[in-house]
Design a protein around this motif. Structure first.
Motif, PDB file in Angstrom:
ATOM      1  N   GLN A  77       0.812  -1.216   0.000  1.00  0.00           N
ATOM      2  CA  GLN A  77       0.000   0.000   0.000  1.00  0.00           C
ATOM      3  C   GLN A  77       0.847   1.267   0.000  1.00  0.00           C
ATOM      4  O   GLN A  77       0.491   2.254  -0.643  1.00  0.00           O
ATOM      5  CB  GLN A  77      -0.922  -0.006   1.219  1.00  0.00           C
ATOM      6  CG  GLN A  77      -1.900   1.146   1.251  1.00  0.00           C
ATOM      7  CD  GLN A  77      -2.910   1.006   2.390  1.00  0.00           C
ATOM      8  OE1 GLN A  77      -2.882   0.057   3.161  1.00  0.00           O
ATOM      9  NE2 GLN A  77      -3.798   1.969   2.483  1.00  0.00           N
ATOM     10  N   TYR A  78       1.975   1.244   0.707  1.00  0.00           N
ATOM     11  CA  TYR A  78       2.714   2.486   0.925  1.00  0.00           C
ATOM     12  C   TYR A  78       4.103   2.538   0.283  1.00  0.00           C
ATOM     13  O   TYR A  78       4.785   3.552   0.397  1.00  0.00           O
ATOM     14  CB  TYR A  78       2.832   2.768   2.422  1.00  0.00           C
ATOM     15  CG  TYR A  78       1.479   3.033   3.048  1.00  0.00           C
ATOM     16  CD1 TYR A  78       0.740   4.159   2.702  1.00  0.00           C
ATOM     17  CD2 TYR A  78       0.928   2.154   3.970  1.00  0.00           C
ATOM     18  CE1 TYR A  78      -0.498   4.407   3.261  1.00  0.00           C
ATOM     19  CE2 TYR A  78      -0.314   2.396   4.542  1.00  0.00           C
ATOM     20  CZ  TYR A  78      -1.025   3.526   4.176  1.00  0.00           C
ATOM     21  OH  TYR A  78      -2.257   3.769   4.729  1.00  0.00           O
ATOM     22  N   ASN A  84       4.823  10.472   0.960  1.00  0.00           N
ATOM     23  CA  ASN A  84       3.515   9.940   1.357  1.00  0.00           C
ATOM     24  C   ASN A  84       3.411   9.994   2.889  1.00  0.00           C
ATOM     25  O   ASN A  84       3.785   9.041   3.572  1.00  0.00           O
ATOM     26  CB  ASN A  84       3.331   8.515   0.847  1.00  0.00           C
ATOM     27  CG  ASN A  84       1.927   8.002   1.093  1.00  0.00           C
ATOM     28  OD1 ASN A  84       1.158   8.576   1.860  1.00  0.00           O
ATOM     29  ND2 ASN A  84       1.605   6.902   0.441  1.00  0.00           N
ATOM     30  N   PRO A  85       2.888  11.107   3.417  1.00  0.00           N
ATOM     31  CA  PRO A  85       2.753  11.222   4.874  1.00  0.00           C
ATOM     32  C   PRO A  85       1.884  10.127   5.490  1.00  0.00           C
ATOM     33  O   PRO A  85       2.093   9.741   6.641  1.00  0.00           O
ATOM     34  CB  PRO A  85       2.099  12.597   5.062  1.00  0.00           C
ATOM     35  CG  PRO A  85       2.431  13.358   3.818  1.00  0.00           C
ATOM     36  CD  PRO A  85       2.488  12.338   2.720  1.00  0.00           C
ATOM     37  N   GLN A  86       0.925   9.581   4.728  1.00  0.00           N
ATOM     38  CA  GLN A  86       0.091   8.500   5.247  1.00  0.00           C
ATOM     39  C   GLN A  86       0.916   7.256   5.569  1.00  0.00           C
ATOM     40  O   GLN A  86       0.591   6.520   6.496  1.00  0.00           O
ATOM     41  CB  GLN A  86      -1.011   8.129   4.253  1.00  0.00           C
ATOM     42  CG  GLN A  86      -2.088   9.175   4.116  1.00  0.00           C
ATOM     43  CD  GLN A  86      -3.134   8.775   3.094  1.00  0.00           C
ATOM     44  OE1 GLN A  86      -2.836   8.103   2.114  1.00  0.00           O
ATOM     45  NE2 GLN A  86      -4.365   9.192   3.336  1.00  0.00           N
ATOM     46  N   ALA A  87       1.966   7.020   4.797  1.00  0.00           N
ATOM     47  CA  ALA A  87       2.828   5.869   5.063  1.00  0.00           C
ATOM     48  C   ALA A  87       3.456   5.994   6.449  1.00  0.00           C
ATOM     49  O   ALA A  87       3.509   5.024   7.207  1.00  0.00           O
ATOM     50  CB  ALA A  87       3.922   5.758   3.995  1.00  0.00           C
ATOM     51  N   ASP A  89       2.332   7.851   8.995  1.00  0.00           N
ATOM     52  CA  ASP A  89       1.285   7.775  10.014  1.00  0.00           C
ATOM     53  C   ASP A  89       0.752   6.358  10.202  1.00  0.00           C
ATOM     54  O   ASP A  89       0.315   5.996  11.292  1.00  0.00           O
ATOM     55  CB  ASP A  89       0.134   8.724   9.665  1.00  0.00           C
ATOM     56  CG  ASP A  89       0.552  10.190   9.739  1.00  0.00           C
ATOM     57  OD1 ASP A  89       1.549  10.505  10.418  1.00  0.00           O
ATOM     58  OD2 ASP A  89      -0.119  11.017   9.086  1.00  0.00           O
ATOM     59  N   SER A  90       0.783   5.557   9.147  1.00  0.00           N
ATOM     60  CA  SER A  90       0.268   4.189   9.257  1.00  0.00           C
ATOM     61  C   SER A  90       1.215   3.284  10.044  1.00  0.00           C
ATOM     62  O   SER A  90       0.773   2.304  10.643  1.00  0.00           O
ATOM     63  CB  SER A  90       0.018   3.591   7.879  1.00  0.00           C
ATOM     64  OG  SER A  90       1.244   3.301   7.241  1.00  0.00           O
ATOM     65  N   GLN A  97       7.592   9.012  15.595  1.00  0.00           N
ATOM     66  CA  GLN A  97       8.144   9.871  14.541  1.00  0.00           C
ATOM     67  C   GLN A  97       9.166  10.837  15.122  1.00  0.00           C
ATOM     68  O   GLN A  97      10.258  11.004  14.564  1.00  0.00           O
ATOM     69  CB  GLN A  97       7.024  10.645  13.838  1.00  0.00           C
ATOM     70  CG  GLN A  97       6.097   9.773  13.022  1.00  0.00           C
ATOM     71  CD  GLN A  97       4.940  10.538  12.429  1.00  0.00           C
ATOM     72  OE1 GLN A  97       5.084  11.694  12.027  1.00  0.00           O
ATOM     73  NE2 GLN A  97       3.770   9.914  12.353  1.00  0.00           N
ATOM     74  N   PRO A 120       8.343  11.331   5.262  1.00  0.00           N
ATOM     75  CA  PRO A 120       7.343  10.942   4.260  1.00  0.00           C
ATOM     76  C   PRO A 120       7.934  10.403   2.948  1.00  0.00           C
ATOM     77  O   PRO A 120       7.228   9.798   2.163  1.00  0.00           O
ATOM     78  CB  PRO A 120       6.560  12.237   4.004  1.00  0.00           C
ATOM     79  CG  PRO A 120       6.750  13.044   5.243  1.00  0.00           C
ATOM     80  CD  PRO A 120       8.148  12.713   5.706  1.00  0.00           C
TER      81      PRO A 120
END
Length: 174
Positions: A77-78, A84-87, A89-90, A97, A120
């Motif tokens: 997914q990442y 990709n900040p979602q990567a 955060d996931s 962090q 990210p």
């Protein structure tokens, strides 16, 4: 067998996702990170090694609680070579962090704020390396030799991501 050997095996195996183009994209992204921060590539590789250690812990935890497929799903997914900040955060809580940024800053001399800005890109980049061992036809099945090697490491705290990037860079330049 080391992590880079697993990656080279994935590159040579048409049934796995690894390719020389993928390695080249990873090496180019490391160079761009270096150019963006003004830090030399070995400093960026050190940051990636530290990030890689934390990624390994997060994926090991995911694997232990939800199984191998859940860890592979996160990788698929990442994984990437762009921000990709979602990567981040996931995989990492805000506290983790900050901790990763502080440790990387202490070990590399980079400002912790700069390291935090690199996360990210760094996290998807580490995941991109790990994705190289996934099955090319069906990434969720067939076991990912690179990911398995990474997660089943000997636990000595030495993550081979920086070494693998350095070896990939040398391999690409041949």
């Amino acid at each position: 067998m080391g992590l880079f050997d697993q990656i080279l095996g994935a590159v040579a195996n048409p049934n796995q996702q690894g390719s020389l183009g993928q390695l080249g994209n990873i090496v180019n992204t490391v160079q761009q990170m270096s150019d963006h921060t003004g830090a030399n590539p070995s400093t960026i590789q050190s940051v990636l090694s530290i990030v890689g250690g934390q990624v390994r812990s997060a994926l090991q935890q995911k694997q232990a609680t939800d199984g191998n497929e859940a860890a592979q799903t996160l990788v698929n997914q990442y994984a990437g070579t762009s921000s990709n900040p979602q990567a981040v955060d996931s995989l990492f809580s805000p506290g983790i962090q900050q901790q990763v940024a502080q440790v990387a800053a202490q070990r590399t001399g980079l400002d912790a704020g700069i390291v935090q800005q690199l996360l990210p890109v760094a996290v998807p980049l580490v995941l991109k390396f790990l994705q190289s061992g996934a099955n090319a036809q069906n990434p969720q099945t067939g076991g990912n030799s690179v990911l398995n090697s990474f997660l089943d490491a000997d636990g000595d705290g030495d993550v081979d991501i920086a070494d693998a990037i350095q070896m990939a860079s040398q391999h690409i330049r041949r």
